[in-house]
Write a protein that holds these residues in place. Sequence first.
Motif, short mmCIF file in Angstrom:
data_model
loop_
_atom_site.label_atom_id
_atom_site.label_comp_id
_atom_site.label_asym_id
_atom_site.label_seq_id
_atom_site.Cartn_x
_atom_site.Cartn_y
_atom_site.Cartn_z
N ARG A 91 -12.73 11.50 -9.43
CA ARG A 91 -13.77 12.42 -8.94
C ARG A 91 -13.87 13.65 -9.83
O ARG A 91 -14.97 14.16 -10.09
CB ARG A 91 -13.45 12.84 -7.50
N PHE A 92 -12.74 14.15 -10.29
CA PHE A 92 -12.73 15.34 -11.13
C PHE A 92 -13.58 15.14 -12.38
O PHE A 92 -14.30 16.04 -12.81
CB PHE A 92 -11.28 15.68 -11.53
N ALA A 93 -13.51 13.95 -12.95
CA ALA A 93 -14.21 13.69 -14.21
C ALA A 93 -15.66 13.31 -14.01
O ALA A 93 -16.52 13.64 -14.84
CB ALA A 93 -13.49 12.60 -15.00
N TRP A 94 -15.99 12.61 -12.92
CA TRP A 94 -17.30 11.98 -12.81
C TRP A 94 -18.17 12.48 -11.67
O TRP A 94 -19.37 12.17 -11.64
CB TRP A 94 -17.14 10.46 -12.68
N TYR B 203 -2.45 6.17 -5.94
CA TYR B 203 -3.87 5.92 -5.71
C TYR B 203 -4.59 7.21 -5.30
O TYR B 203 -5.73 7.46 -5.73
CB TYR B 203 -4.05 4.85 -4.63
N ASP B 204 -3.96 8.03 -4.46
CA ASP B 204 -4.58 9.29 -4.05
C ASP B 204 -4.82 10.20 -5.26
O ASP B 204 -5.90 10.80 -5.41
CB ASP B 204 -3.71 10.00 -3.02
N ASN B 205 -3.81 10.31 -6.11
CA ASN B 205 -3.97 11.14 -7.31
C ASN B 205 -5.02 10.57 -8.25
O ASN B 205 -5.79 11.31 -8.87
CB ASN B 205 -2.63 11.27 -8.04
N ALA B 206 -5.04 9.23 -8.37
CA ALA B 206 -6.01 8.60 -9.27
C ALA B 206 -7.44 8.81 -8.77
O ALA B 206 -8.36 9.04 -9.57
CB ALA B 206 -5.70 7.10 -9.40
N SER C 262 0.82 -1.21 0.00
CA SER C 262 0.00 0.00 0.00
C SER C 262 0.85 1.26 0.00
O SER C 262 0.51 2.26 -0.64
CB SER C 262 -0.94 0.00 1.20
N GLY C 263 1.98 1.22 0.70
CA GLY C 263 2.85 2.39 0.73
C GLY C 263 3.46 2.70 -0.63
O GLY C 263 3.68 3.87 -0.97
N ALA C 264 3.71 1.66 -1.43
CA ALA C 264 4.33 1.86 -2.74
C ALA C 264 3.42 2.62 -3.71
O ALA C 264 3.91 3.29 -4.63
CB ALA C 264 4.73 0.52 -3.33
#
Length: 707
Positions: A50-53, A42-45, A35-37
């Motif tokens: 959310r930005f798109a949908w 994941y946060d950016n994704a 998860s750390g890797a």
Amino acid sequence: MPDTYTKDELETELDSEKPSEDRYRAIRKRFEDASGAVKTLYDNARDDFRFAWVDGCQWDANLTQLRGDRPRYEFNRLRQLIKQVLNDNRQNTPTIKVRAVEDGDIELADIRQGLIRNIEQQSNADQAYDWGATYSITSGFGCWRVATEYSDDDTFDQNIVIKRIENPFSVYFDPAAKEYNRSDSRYAFVVQSIPKAVFKEKYPDAECPSNFDGGMDNHAYTGWYNNDEVRVAEYWQKHRDTKRIYRLSDGSVVDAKGFDKIAEIAANPPPESGQKPITIEATREVEYDRITYEIVSGDETLEGPWDWAGKYIPLIPCWGDIVSVDGADYWYGMVRHAKDAQTLFNYSQSNLVEVIAKQPNAPWLYTPTMIAGHEQAWSESAVNNSAGLPYNPDPTAPGGRPMREAPPAFPDAWFELSRINDDNLKAVTGIYDASLGQKSNETSGRAILARQHEGDVATYDYSDNIARAVQYTGIVVNDLIPHIYDAEREVRILGRDMTEKYVKVNHPVRVPVIDPMTGMPEIDMQTGEPKTKWVRQNDMTAGKYDIAVTTGPSFTTMRMEILDAMTQLAQTPGPAGALGAYGVMHFMDVPGMEEFADTYRRMLIQQGIPFTPKEGDQPPPGPPPPDPKLLAEAAAKMAKAARDRAEAEGQELANDITVLGLQVNGIPAPPGYQPGPNQPPQASTGGPPGAGGAMVPAPTAPAAPSP
């Protein structure tokens, strides 16, 4: 304290499948690493998705503060651009292709491919593909899975299914994996957070609920337990094991563990079986990966562990744009580099709307005396759009009444800024007006197609990455087939046109024993009958197969294209038009049309159109038998002609012999004589043999009488 281990200590604890505190500490350490890797990715994704949908997510903090309480409008053009790429992929569905290699059989490859089509249809695999593609195109990463389930409640037969993963950001792969499809992962997690009440109901025997009340202050359990939820993880792990394999006398290679149970019978088969003795020719020790999976919480196994039949962890990643930066993967989707252009487009459009809305409301110039007692009417004038406003004359002011000022000049820069931001959005995504079906500056059809093609090329990597994920899905499914479909059963397979067919697999049948030297069946010397042996018909556990993928129109799209082509073909005269009419009936989705198509097909067969025969088809009628009277007359005429020809040839031969006799006695042939085709060899009275025909001796003259 955090869980800390050396690599050797971690591997040693995880190799043991027995529950222990050390083992669960090691599992938590693995999850922490995985998860750390990808935490930042994941946060950016998530933000990109959310930005798109999600409505209201297209304004960043700076512009939100700048706008204050003023309206913040969203003109979400990015959503439509994403759907353009996504729906192009839906219309050009990747198709799994099975190819036989080595000892694989072409017919079995067709059965496997038909079986995979049926697996995709029965499990609604297109939903999994589309769901994963939506995430990969939008934010750079999507995922789906391959699973197995019992075909019914009253059977032990299992089926392979392809399922979507609702939240791809719940999947964590081994960070050491480097293969594009993560097939080299040694472990993986699929996690979810369950409310405390649901967890207790689902796992009533779990020990960890007693820790809820204390809040789980231990740092090692951070994220696994809190007062409201518990993290439950589906944990996949590869174990490095060793096994022995045999090469047998019949050329096959088998697992020693299974063959040892039947080795004695295989070496001494019953005479009536027709089987040749099978012995072990070579032995080899090999290493392989055995896969297990289980459901775990932070400190115990809730379900499992179970052995997985295949050799791949059945989690299928689907990437958007992916590159490697300093040895680490970095991925993103269409949104990442288009966010600024979309945000500025919203900002400029919001300002433009605000400026235009204020144009009709030109400011008034008035003194306090003029609106004294009428303040509310004047304050609401812009909202009520009043026909008139009351005022008090003020003799101290020019004109004594309120006067309207000219409206401010509209700044053309707002229009230009909106246009620039719109163009930036197209440039970043590579999708222009022609690709969206809108009128652009292209005038010719060729120019429009060229621009559409450029839009497809700019986003082709997304479709290509989806096709690669579907291909890996086929590899995982193909690897499972010998393990899941390993018993005698009847399965449904689908053709490319989705026609159904049921076949028996792993069906035992007796076949003749073929002599490899002669290629003929071997004969039992005692009974004189051909030898036979038992084999498995359509053996799904045999052979090796490669998996490829082809991309093209979906069957529905192809069906419509074929129907249009058949409609045009039906307008042509002759047999081609008849075939076109049949094609229209065959591909038209109208209730009851199949019966008309079958009837018309039989009519065409009766007319001599060479259709590929189906079961139940009657061959076209042959020509009618000839009239016996006409046959007798024709035979009589042929016999008379033969007699006449023989008589003529015989007369010619007699004439030629007579003339030959005359020539031998020195009498020339009659004037105008032409030798017939059957003339005998010319006589010769001298010369060497072969110098003019066969030597024929001249007749001897009779001797004169004695005096």
